[in-house]
Design a protein around this motif. Sequence first.
Motif, PDB file in Angstrom:
ATOM      1  N   LEU A   3       0.829  -1.190   0.000  1.00 17.33           N
ATOM      2  CA  LEU A   3       0.000   0.000   0.000  1.00 17.33           C
ATOM      3  C   LEU A   3       0.867   1.245   0.000  1.00 17.33           C
ATOM      4  O   LEU A   3       0.619   2.190  -0.721  1.00 17.33           O
ATOM      5  N   TYR A  11       1.767   9.990  -4.952  1.00 21.54           N
ATOM      6  CA  TYR A  11       2.330  11.265  -4.537  1.00 21.54           C
ATOM      7  C   TYR A  11       3.479  11.735  -5.397  1.00 21.54           C
ATOM      8  O   TYR A  11       3.669  12.931  -5.574  1.00 21.54           O
ATOM      9  N   LEU A  30      10.582   2.041  10.764  1.00 22.89           N
ATOM     10  CA  LEU A  30      10.074   0.679  10.788  1.00 22.89           C
ATOM     11  C   LEU A  30      11.149  -0.323  10.418  1.00 22.89           C
ATOM     12  O   LEU A  30      11.253  -1.393  10.978  1.00 22.89           O
TER      13      LEU A  30
ATOM     14  N   ALA B   3       2.190  16.291  11.315  1.00 25.28           N
ATOM     15  CA  ALA B   3       2.297  16.489   9.869  1.00 25.28           C
ATOM     16  C   ALA B   3       1.914  15.220   9.119  1.00 25.28           C
ATOM     17  O   ALA B   3       1.134  15.257   8.183  1.00 25.28           O
ATOM     18  N   SER B   4       2.446  14.100   9.593  1.00 19.80           N
ATOM     19  CA  SER B   4       2.147  12.880   8.850  1.00 19.80           C
ATOM     20  C   SER B   4       0.685  12.492   8.995  1.00 19.80           C
ATOM     21  O   SER B   4       0.120  11.846   8.153  1.00 19.80           O
ATOM     22  N   THR B   7      -1.194  14.260   6.409  1.00 19.74           N
ATOM     23  CA  THR B   7      -0.920  13.580   5.144  1.00 19.74           C
ATOM     24  C   THR B   7      -1.804  12.345   5.012  1.00 19.74           C
ATOM     25  O   THR B   7      -2.403  12.112   3.991  1.00 19.74           O
ATOM     26  N   GLU B  10      -5.227  13.220   4.051  1.00 17.10           N
ATOM     27  CA  GLU B  10      -5.330  13.584   2.632  1.00 17.10           C
ATOM     28  C   GLU B  10      -5.361  12.345   1.762  1.00 17.10           C
ATOM     29  O   GLU B  10      -6.089  12.246   0.793  1.00 17.10           O
ATOM     30  N   ILE B  11      -4.543  11.380   2.165  1.00 18.66           N
ATOM     31  CA  ILE B  11      -4.488  10.142   1.395  1.00 18.66           C
ATOM     32  C   ILE B  11      -5.840   9.436   1.462  1.00 18.66           C
ATOM     33  O   ILE B  11      -6.364   8.967   0.460  1.00 18.66           O
ATOM     34  N   ASN B  14      -8.171  11.006  -0.860  1.00 17.29           N
ATOM     35  CA  ASN B  14      -7.865  10.735  -2.263  1.00 17.29           C
ATOM     36  C   ASN B  14      -8.143   9.303  -2.649  1.00 17.29           C
ATOM     37  O   ASN B  14      -8.273   8.980  -3.812  1.00 17.29           O
ATOM     38  N   ILE B  18      -9.275   6.564  -6.272  1.00 18.02           N
ATOM     39  CA  ILE B  18      -8.433   5.461  -6.722  1.00 18.02           C
ATOM     40  C   ILE B  18      -9.176   4.381  -7.506  1.00 18.02           C
ATOM     41  O   ILE B  18      -8.675   3.915  -8.504  1.00 18.02           O
ATOM     42  N   ARG B  21      -8.888   4.436 -11.246  1.00 21.10           N
ATOM     43  CA  ARG B  21      -7.553   4.298 -11.833  1.00 21.10           C
ATOM     44  C   ARG B  21      -6.813   3.070 -11.340  1.00 21.10           C
ATOM     45  O   ARG B  21      -6.144   2.393 -12.085  1.00 21.10           O
ATOM     46  N   TYR B  22      -6.950   2.799 -10.044  1.00 20.46           N
ATOM     47  CA  TYR B  22      -6.198   1.689  -9.472  1.00 20.46           C
ATOM     48  C   TYR B  22      -7.135   0.775  -8.677  1.00 20.46           C
ATOM     49  O   TYR B  22      -7.130   0.790  -7.471  1.00 20.46           O
ATOM     50  N   ALA B  25      -5.635  -1.313  -5.813  1.00 19.92           N
ATOM     51  CA  ALA B  25      -5.114  -0.651  -4.609  1.00 19.92           C
ATOM     52  C   ALA B  25      -6.105  -0.747  -3.460  1.00 19.92           C
ATOM     53  O   ALA B  25      -5.743  -0.947  -2.321  1.00 19.92           O
ATOM     54  N   LEU B  28      -5.821  -4.022  -1.825  1.00 15.80           N
ATOM     55  CA  LEU B  28      -4.613  -4.067  -1.007  1.00 15.80           C
ATOM     56  C   LEU B  28      -4.839  -3.333   0.293  1.00 15.80           C
ATOM     57  O   LEU B  28      -4.425  -3.759   1.348  1.00 15.80           O
ATOM     58  N   PHE B  29      -5.550  -2.193   0.176  1.00 15.90           N
ATOM     59  CA  PHE B  29      -5.808  -1.383   1.373  1.00 15.90           C
ATOM     60  C   PHE B  29      -6.517  -2.209   2.432  1.00 15.90           C
ATOM     61  O   PHE B  29      -6.210  -2.132   3.596  1.00 15.90           O
ATOM     62  N   ILE B  32      -4.216  -4.829   4.531  1.00 14.08           N
ATOM     63  CA  ILE B  32      -3.307  -4.376   5.576  1.00 14.08           C
ATOM     64  C   ILE B  32      -4.103  -3.680   6.657  1.00 14.08           C
ATOM     65  O   ILE B  32      -4.787  -2.719   6.413  1.00 14.08           O
ATOM     66  N   ASP B 325       2.903  -0.144  13.008  1.00 14.74           N
ATOM     67  CA  ASP B 325       2.671  -0.744  11.702  1.00 14.74           C
ATOM     68  C   ASP B 325       3.382  -2.085  11.741  1.00 14.74           C
ATOM     69  O   ASP B 325       4.600  -2.125  11.738  1.00 14.74           O
TER      70      ASP B 325
END
Lengths: 126, 548
Positions: A3, A11, A30, B3-4, B7, B10-11, B14, B18, B21-22, B25, B28-29, B32, B325
């Motif tokens: 992912l 990006y 990580l 900050a992350s 991000t 935003e992802i 977006n 997807i 286009r994908y 994906a 896959l999302f 995980i 993660d």
Amino acid sequence: EWLLVVWLKIYTENKPHLIISNLVDKLERLALVDFRTKQGLECLEKAIRFADQLHVVDTTGIEPMDSVLEDRALYLREDTAVDGGCAEELLKLSRKTVEEYFVVPPGNIPLPKKEERSSMLKHSEL
Amino acid sequence: MAASRVTANEIFLNIKQIPTRYPKALCLFRQISTSRPHYDQQPEPKSKSASQPLVGVVGLEIHAQINSNTKLFSGSPVRFSAPPNSLVSFFDASLPGTLPMLNRRCVEAAVMTGLALNCTINKKSYFDRKHYFYADLPAGYQITQQRRPIAVDGVLTYSYFGGKKRSQMIRKSVQIKQIQLEQDSGKSLHDDDRSQTLIDLNRAGVGLMELVMEPDMKSGEEAAAAVRELQLILQALGTCQGNMSEGQLRVDANVSVHRPGEPLGIRTEVKNINSIRYLARAIDYEILRQIDAVQSGRAVQNETRAYDSKSGETVPMREKEGLQDYRFMPEPNLPALIVYEDNASLPTGIDPSQAVVVQKIKDRLPELPGVKRDRLVQTYGILPEHSFTLVNEDGLMEYFETLMKTTQREPRKVIGWVTNELLGHLKQRDMSVSQSPISPAHLAELLKLQETGRISSSAAKQVFQEMWRSGGKTAWQIVQEQELGLVHDSAQLHSICQKVVDSHPDEVHAVRNGNKKVLNKLIGLVQKETKGRADPVLVKEILQQMTQ
């Protein structure tokens, strides 16, 4: 992992470099692998492009292969004790031991922040 | 990290673009998962009207250590206490070049447990690596079953005494999401004085069954009852010894609060619970703490808290490094685990030691607690509440059955002695059935004395107390020593009754005029004279005659 590869791809196509660096920071934490240099990031981008080839193949309706051992039988072992009893040998491998225990620092040592790390690396052997 | 997080949002936004286009994906999302089912929310806004009250929502994650001779993937022995690092093989220490070798007994244990909990056994299940860094995990990853575990979709039914007087037996059930096989980690001993940690890998690699329960429970009481039932089942199966204090059964509680009908609240994870009693207390404390926070307008944080048994409170644990993660990936060294439905579905020429057959395990299932309880009700005609208590207390059922063999009395008359008198005394002194100073044989003797009218019921209770205290004296011995035998001598009773009647003319008058209740007072006076040893039936007869 896959992912993150896709996210990064999206990006690199649409957004500036700054956002990638936060993801790169996370990846570094990580994996404990340093690749923050220009070379490292280029290498990463190339790797992403290379992985993109996966999307070219149409896999609709096909079972994913999750192991190259797919046609092998999983060996089942008998529940009899045949191992262990080698504390001395194992402890010899550790730099520091105390009374048959391995000695380690208390808890995880967090990776230093980006700014501190670059100054650390300057003085390292790498 | 702020900050992350921006991000990430935003992802997420977006991601909607997807699919066109994908398309892959998005799949896959879903594979995980770094976060768990409950999702983060804004704190509850203050409502003007008090709608329904806040209730607790409890889900449990249970790790049961498999009762096997050796570890899950190595031939190292499994033992509770042993010299540090003496039960560790090269594989357990994660030395390079070593490979996992799956223990058949562990697979059978997982299948057996799954069957006992009404699960669907996955004929094909996979092993994965869950990565995180900690000194007691030498490989840097744990081998677990994240994608497809060995058993799914089960149900655990349990009961507890609830209601206003705690006398009503309430039956509940909780969904079991899955059971998976995984490795245990080693043990770390923190030496704060010298700022170091000592690692013992004896436990590293021991087989665990992780049982994930859906958040179907509402309180500490329900959770405790569910875990107690699970303990009984595992012990009956022999797949886990279920001793919480020795770490064979570890329970983590996921607790949140909400108003029924509304979305679930933010949950906290409560760890460090070492007994069933503490489990109930920890959960109840946490529910109250969260209710208090929400009502005061404070936000409940998604954190891990530890239960402190001394204070009875939950406290925040050492903070983890942000969102973990685990980078799940298939375990490359292990092919899929196949178990077979029955002998007919075995491939030809397969070595029997290499095949786990579900039907064979099903046939070997021992008598489960629920079945045991039903059998007791059927055999002895006792109430479900009684059989629940018998099975719930270690050794009590055996005590009762032994007692029934030696006594002639009806089970319904005997059961009270076991579940009230005996158990009451044991509980008061925090003793187990095996420590009881009164054996079934001695209790049988006491019951015989009561049945044959040698002693009254109240005297019997007195004798019981004395038997307990003296630890070994028989009932008859005590009856003789303390002269507690019932007096049947009608001549003696007659004279005592006469005495009472003569000295209480007013009462006699009242009885003669129709007030029967006063007769009881006269009976009481006679009993007082005889120190409770008068045969109550005879006394009543004589007094009734005299007051006619």
